[in-house]
Scaffold this motif. Structure first.
Motif, PDB file in Angstrom:
ATOM      1  N   ARG A   1       0.825  -1.215   0.000  1.00 43.96           N
ATOM      2  CA  ARG A   1       0.000   0.000   0.000  1.00 43.96           C
ATOM      3  C   ARG A   1       0.857   1.262   0.000  1.00 43.96           C
ATOM      4  O   ARG A   1       0.499   2.269  -0.609  1.00 43.96           O
ATOM      5  CB  ARG A   1      -0.947   0.005   1.218  1.00 43.96           C
ATOM      6  CG  ARG A   1      -2.075  -1.022   1.075  1.00 43.96           C
ATOM      7  CD  ARG A   1      -3.256  -0.639   1.956  1.00 43.96           C
ATOM      8  NE  ARG A   1      -4.345  -1.602   1.846  1.00 43.96           N
ATOM      9  CZ  ARG A   1      -5.334  -1.502   0.945  1.00 43.96           C
ATOM     10  NH1 ARG A   1      -5.370  -0.495   0.101  1.00 43.96           N
ATOM     11  NH2 ARG A   1      -6.290  -2.417   0.910  1.00 43.96           N
TER      12      ARG A   1
ATOM     13  N   THR B   1       2.043   1.709  -3.490  1.00 48.56           N
ATOM     14  CA  THR B   1       0.920   2.201  -4.287  1.00 48.56           C
ATOM     15  C   THR B   1       0.750   3.709  -4.118  1.00 48.56           C
ATOM     16  O   THR B   1       0.659   4.453  -5.098  1.00 48.56           O
ATOM     17  CB  THR B   1      -0.393   1.506  -3.842  1.00 48.56           C
ATOM     18  OG1 THR B   1      -0.227   0.090  -3.963  1.00 48.56           O
ATOM     19  CG2 THR B   1      -1.568   1.957  -4.693  1.00 48.56           C
TER      20      THR B   1
ATOM     21  N   ARG C   1       1.278   6.653  -7.038  1.00 44.60           N
ATOM     22  CA  ARG C   1       0.078   7.354  -7.500  1.00 44.60           C
ATOM     23  C   ARG C   1       0.312   8.828  -7.785  1.00 44.60           C
ATOM     24  O   ARG C   1      -0.483   9.452  -8.459  1.00 44.60           O
ATOM     25  CB  ARG C   1      -1.018   7.235  -6.434  1.00 44.60           C
ATOM     26  CG  ARG C   1      -1.746   5.937  -6.555  1.00 44.60           C
ATOM     27  CD  ARG C   1      -3.193   6.064  -6.133  1.00 44.60           C
ATOM     28  NE  ARG C   1      -3.863   4.823  -6.436  1.00 44.60           N
ATOM     29  CZ  ARG C   1      -4.419   4.027  -5.515  1.00 44.60           C
ATOM     30  NH1 ARG C   1      -4.414   4.395  -4.247  1.00 44.60           N
ATOM     31  NH2 ARG C   1      -5.000   2.916  -5.877  1.00 44.60           N
TER      32      ARG C   1
ATOM     33  N   VAL D   1      -1.107   5.894 -12.929  1.00 44.43           N
ATOM     34  CA  VAL D   1      -2.417   5.360 -12.573  1.00 44.43           C
ATOM     35  C   VAL D   1      -2.198   3.931 -12.082  1.00 44.43           C
ATOM     36  O   VAL D   1      -1.789   3.052 -12.848  1.00 44.43           O
ATOM     37  CB  VAL D   1      -3.384   5.405 -13.767  1.00 44.43           C
ATOM     38  CG1 VAL D   1      -4.754   4.892 -13.332  1.00 44.43           C
ATOM     39  CG2 VAL D   1      -3.492   6.828 -14.296  1.00 44.43           C
TER      40      VAL D   1
ATOM     41  N   LYS E   1      -3.251   0.502  -9.649  1.00 41.11           N
ATOM     42  CA  LYS E   1      -4.292  -0.328  -9.074  1.00 41.11           C
ATOM     43  C   LYS E   1      -3.683  -1.195  -7.989  1.00 41.11           C
ATOM     44  O   LYS E   1      -2.699  -1.890  -8.225  1.00 41.11           O
ATOM     45  CB  LYS E   1      -4.852  -1.214 -10.192  1.00 41.11           C
ATOM     46  CG  LYS E   1      -6.028  -2.039  -9.796  1.00 41.11           C
ATOM     47  CD  LYS E   1      -7.261  -1.195  -9.796  1.00 41.11           C
ATOM     48  CE  LYS E   1      -8.253  -1.724  -8.793  1.00 41.11           C
ATOM     49  NZ  LYS E   1      -9.157  -0.679  -8.347  1.00 41.11           N
ATOM     50  N   TYR E   2      -4.250  -1.176  -6.817  1.00 37.40           N
ATOM     51  CA  TYR E   2      -3.841  -2.105  -5.765  1.00 37.40           C
ATOM     52  C   TYR E   2      -4.831  -3.252  -5.753  1.00 37.40           C
ATOM     53  O   TYR E   2      -6.043  -3.034  -5.796  1.00 37.40           O
ATOM     54  CB  TYR E   2      -3.839  -1.393  -4.410  1.00 37.40           C
ATOM     55  CG  TYR E   2      -3.633  -2.330  -3.242  1.00 37.40           C
ATOM     56  CD1 TYR E   2      -2.356  -2.658  -2.813  1.00 37.40           C
ATOM     57  CD2 TYR E   2      -4.726  -2.899  -2.593  1.00 37.40           C
ATOM     58  CE1 TYR E   2      -2.165  -3.549  -1.752  1.00 37.40           C
ATOM     59  CE2 TYR E   2      -4.542  -3.788  -1.536  1.00 37.40           C
ATOM     60  CZ  TYR E   2      -3.259  -4.101  -1.123  1.00 37.40           C
ATOM     61  OH  TYR E   2      -3.073  -4.975  -0.082  1.00 37.40           O
TER      62      TYR E   2
END
Lengths: 443, 443
Positions: B367, B370, B374, B378, B380-381
């Protein structure tokens, strides 16, 4: 109430500089429809992109959607719009014009026609409810069976796709679906420039939560949406939160808070954040006969989620950003108008201006710099006026940096970079301009 | 004609993975209307953004515009749409259903009803012209005077704003105006998934030139628009240019060339590039009584510019990119489906996947990565399945890089970066991932 700038000032700038034109202007216009010109189109793109990045791409708990304007007519029956989305209209018996009864001057049942000034007695000519949805006919036969409506809100496109999104994207609560798109309402009294129009663009979120988490989620969304406007530069003293009173709430809403902006015409809604309970999913489940519940694995139960709906207007937000960014400053040689738009919103980030357009070497270097910067930034090249005029033009449309190429540039390989807000100028190496701007503009 | 993939394959992927859902599906759908799901919404955003950057922001000779869907009804009178934008319809006397006469099975005047199979004699029941514009009513009274239409093309919004753009943006010929927006046509026989629909999105350019420069400009635009599709990854062998024959041209068009793609249902138009002469500006000048000529300073003359119109469909382009990118590959453990979308188009650039979701340290690190990525990409987790399944999912939606966080990552601060196309995996320092991706993804 006499807030600066006046609406006239804003409308005039919008037309003069190419932000907003009257729709179908050469045909005398069409009631309350506006076209976005070159700069308005860029501003709206940036605004929508900032919203999308913030509420969809920067979060783990959101999905995007782009549903159609045309929907099955039963959608609007189930949502309550066919039966309940209406204003009371009344005809003036004398001049035959039609008005919204609750907007007529006068009191109680005795009102006055705003056009011919004759009396309108609401007991004698009772108002009739007039549906605000724009109707159209789909297919080869124009009859009752082919009627559908232009959506009056984007929200229903989200509700009817709830299960599709849960299944295709493996979603668990809480999560939300965000959408930007056009909606239409046959407003009887549109007005205030682009604030209330018959065709408008919405940015809506439906955030699905467990029922007992709805109140807390509502509070969080009110705060997050408020913060978004502030982060993009809206002055805090021009923003307020207005929770709806119990008597003001729609029958299905558990709570609603408006984010209001102090426009030149007064405090008006930018965005409403409502707790809609499970009203919409329940209505569609009943009307369609399709199961729209959510299965919660940990608790092994099935239920209809509650929905928090932050619903904003793109056109209203654009107008607020324009009004809020507008300022007039006294400078040595008079007044300059500056549109102090946030760097994420300004139509152009950089303008490249040759000091003399009749010196081919200057033009060539300016164009070369333009081409280079375009790989990363939104850049405007302009040589159609004197440098003083060009600066004023860029200030008025909110361009953040002006790069001027002058005769010295040919020798020292430096250009002048001018900051929109401070008007400070720095000499920067041509080779360093890209780095310089990257640092300044990195949003 | 049996091109791979089949339309069924594409439609199924679109629904399963959240690219496209049937409009109002829970109500049984509404004829030929489609909603874009989370991934379709991103794909369309990327596609429109690539077009806008290419034809507006990367050029000095272009302006953008965002005109309204609702226009003054006289616009459509002047443009010829009220009188001429129609299909011939005929009723079956027996079953009362209505069809496009030129699409009925049979020959000459003797046709057959596709539904009840009875004979339709076109001499006895001559076809009537049926206008393709969707009509609606604006304002409080629903009568002939309040009729207007949903635009059947975005082009007219550009023509009526020609003078506004020239004046506000200080434009000289040649220059163009570009616009993206929804249009509506009451097609009697829509079909082929999102290829022909009643609600669709266009990306149109009107490029204004001196009359004697029109032919050369037309040629250049045909080439530039063709190159755009190729640059974004469409296979050249699936693209062709088809110049219209003289008999096929609209009465006002001097030339037209279609860019066609070999869809599973055959060669079909992606975009048409027409030389429209001065037809549109002349019609609007006459109908509105407003001067729409351009004053050319060097030659001291006034004239109506000629117009080159590259007119593409967003939905068609999206469908072509999807179809073209789809491939099935044999790998060790079976078949993998890959959507080899161009890096500028893929819904997600990067996916971050923790190898084990029940290890909080892995999830936390994933996380954190991520959130960091970001800022620029773009991302996606996803932790909702096993790693093999997660890879397949990302391949199928075109995600360019998968970053896997495993137990070793906690010790060596490295992650595995997997390339969608080659499936090659590299161990990269967490601190270096951003740089690595920047190099790979910089479009």
């Amino acid at each position: 109430m006499a807030e600066k700038p006046s609406m006239d000032t804003v409308v005039s700038l919008c037309k003069r500089r190419g932000f907003v034109f009257q729709g179908s202007e050469i045909y005398g216009g069409i009631g309350s429809v506006w076209d976005y010109g070159p700069l308005g189109a860029e501003l709206k793109r940036n605004l929508k992109s900032a919203w999308w990045k913030s509420v969809v791409q920067a979060r783990d708990d959101m999905e995007g959607l782009d549903a159609a304007i045309l929907m099955h007519p039963q959608v609007w029956k189930a949502s309550g719009h066919v039966d309940g989305f209406a204003d009371p209209l009344v005809d003036c018996k004398k001049c035959k014009r039609r008005f919204r009864a609750d907007h007529l001057p006068g009191k109680g049942d005795i009102r006055r026609c705003p056009d011919c000034q004759s009396e309108i007695n609401l007991l004698e000519t009772p108002p009739r409810m007039f549906n605000l949805m724009l109707k159209t006919f789909l297919g080869p036969v124009e009859d009752a069976g082919s009627i559908t409506y232009l959506r009056p809100e984007t929200a229903q496109g989200i509700f009817v796709n709830f299960t599709n999104v849960v299944n295709s994207r493996h979603r668990k609560l809480p999560f939300g679906i965000a959408q930007i798109g056009k909606s239409f309402r046959n407003e009887i009294t549109p007005g205030n420039f682009t604030f209330r129009t018959r065709e408008f663009e919405q940015m809506e979120i439906e955030y699905f939560v467990k029922p007992d988490e709805a109140a807390a989620s509502h509070e969080r969304w009110v705060q997050e949406r408020y913060d978004w406007y502030v982060e993009l530069g809206i002055k805090k003293e021009k923003l307020q939160l207005r929770p709806h009173g119990a008597g003001e709430l729609a029958h299905y809403a558990k709570a609603c808070t408006d984010i209001e902006y102090l426009f030149p015409f007064g405090w008006s809604e930018l965005e409403g954040i409502a707790n809609r309970g499970d009203f919409d999913l329940r209505q569609h489940q009943e009307a369609s006969g399709k199961e729209l519940t959510y299965f919660d694995q940990p608790s092994n139960t099935r239920f209809l989620p509650f929905v928090i709906e932050p619903s904003g207007g793109v056109d209203r937000a654009a107008l607020a950003f324009l009004v809020d960014a507008y300022r007039e400053e006294t400078v040595n040689d008079g007044t300059r108008v500056v549109l102090g738009l946030h760097k994420a919103l300004a139509p152009f980030q950089v303008a490249v201006l040759p000091l003399l357009k009749n010196r081919p070497e200057l033009v060539e270097l300016a164009r070369k710099i333009t081409a280079g910067l375009r790989r990363e930034f939104v850049v405007k090249y302009d040589d159609t006026a004197s440098i003083g005029k060009l600066y004023r033009r860029q200030d008025e449309i909110g361009t953040l940096y002006c790069i001027t190429v002058d005769v010295d540039s040919l020798q020292d390989h430096k250009v002048t970079v001018r900051d929109r807000d401070t008007m400070q100028q720095e000499r920067i190496d041509v080779a360093q301009v890209e780095n310089y701007l990257r640092k300044k503009l990195n949003c």
